[in-house]
Design an enzyme around this catalytic site. Sequence first.
Site, short mmCIF file in Angstrom:
data_model
loop_
_atom_site.label_atom_id
_atom_site.label_comp_id
_atom_site.label_asym_id
_atom_site.label_seq_id
_atom_site.Cartn_x
_atom_site.Cartn_y
_atom_site.Cartn_z
N SER A 1 1.07 -1.08 -0.06
CA SER A 1 0.40 0.01 0.45
C SER A 1 0.69 1.24 -0.24
CB SER A 1 -0.50 0.11 1.57
OG SER A 1 -1.32 -0.93 1.41
N1 SAH Z 1 -0.10 -3.41 4.01
C1 SAH Z 1 0.09 -4.44 2.86
C2 SAH Z 1 -0.77 -5.09 1.42
C3 SAH Z 1 -1.67 -5.68 1.49
S1 SAH Z 1 -2.15 -6.49 0.29
C4 SAH Z 1 1.85 -4.10 2.85
O1 SAH Z 1 2.07 -3.28 2.63
O2 SAH Z 1 2.01 -4.93 1.87
C5 SAH Z 1 -3.68 -7.06 0.66
C6 SAH Z 1 -3.11 -8.24 1.29
O3 SAH Z 1 -4.28 -9.46 1.47
C7 SAH Z 1 -2.92 -9.43 -0.05
O4 SAH Z 1 -1.54 -10.16 -0.33
C8 SAH Z 1 -4.18 -10.64 -0.71
O5 SAH Z 1 -3.36 -12.22 -1.13
C9 SAH Z 1 -4.67 -10.50 0.98
N2 SAH Z 1 -5.83 -10.83 1.35
C10 SAH Z 1 -7.07 -10.60 0.45
N3 SAH Z 1 -7.75 -11.96 1.16
C11 SAH Z 1 -7.55 -12.07 2.36
C12 SAH Z 1 -7.87 -12.98 3.43
N4 SAH Z 1 -9.16 -13.55 3.09
N5 SAH Z 1 -6.92 -13.52 4.32
C13 SAH Z 1 -5.78 -13.10 4.48
N6 SAH Z 1 -4.71 -12.27 3.40
C14 SAH Z 1 -6.05 -11.77 2.60
#
Ligand code: SAH
Length: 217
Positions: A65
């Site tokens: 993000s």
């Molecule tokens: N804040 C993070 C970015 C997150 S992107 C950073 O600093 O890098 C969102 C993430 O949520 C992705 O990696 C995706 O695979 C994960 N995601 C989506 N649905 C999910 C779920 N139900 N449980 C766990 N992870 C999930």
Amino acid sequence: MTGSRDTYGGYRARLVEQLRAQGIRDLAVLRAFAETPRHLFVPEGVRHRAYEDSSLPIGRGQTISQPFTQARYLETLALQGTERVLEVGTGSGYQTALLGALASQVFTIERVRVLAETAQAALKAAGVTNVSLLIGDGTLGWSAYAPYHAILVAAGGPEIPPPLVEQLAPSGRMIIPLGAKGAQTLTLVRRTEGGVSATPIGAARFVPLVGEHGFDA
Ligand code: SAH
């Protein structure tokens, strides 16, 4: 931390100044950004852009993000340093490391194994030791360590997953992007006597929350 940290120190200081200029005031949040080596959490190909205030691709169609968005998120949680925090969507692990700097213990869940493994290695390289990582569906929460004083959901879902409400401490705060794929409203959720209160705090664009209480894969 490592010697390579110094190479990026100036860039990191500039990012912190940008966050401050954009209105981030929480000193603990600014300190967390000043101390966390974002370059260790982005793929090698985009490492030269690690301290830009922008989101970046981390593989598997996922993104790390934008720092400003994360700073706003973290300010809203108003962590004091003593909390047990649950994060859903580890992604690169960068936000996990920021949470590690701001809270006592962090429990983080990622559904994509390769991202989880890469994040685990980066957290180790960054010297973060107060994080536990689970590979699985974060919409189910992690009941073994509940309740959590704060829950941060880093992917956008259609509804507040009921297990996350159950695992939130009575005075706890959860932030979650809610709405359709591609356009959500960042929402602050609190537990109340009779149920939950949800306060919209702004527009957001996160990758989809995929799982039992999220979107279909
Ligand atoms: N804040 C993070 C970015 C997150 S992107 C950073 O600093 O890098 C969102 C993430 O949520 C992705 O990696 C995706 O695979 C994960 N995601 C989506 N649905 C999910 C779920 N139900 N449980 C766990 N992870 C999930």
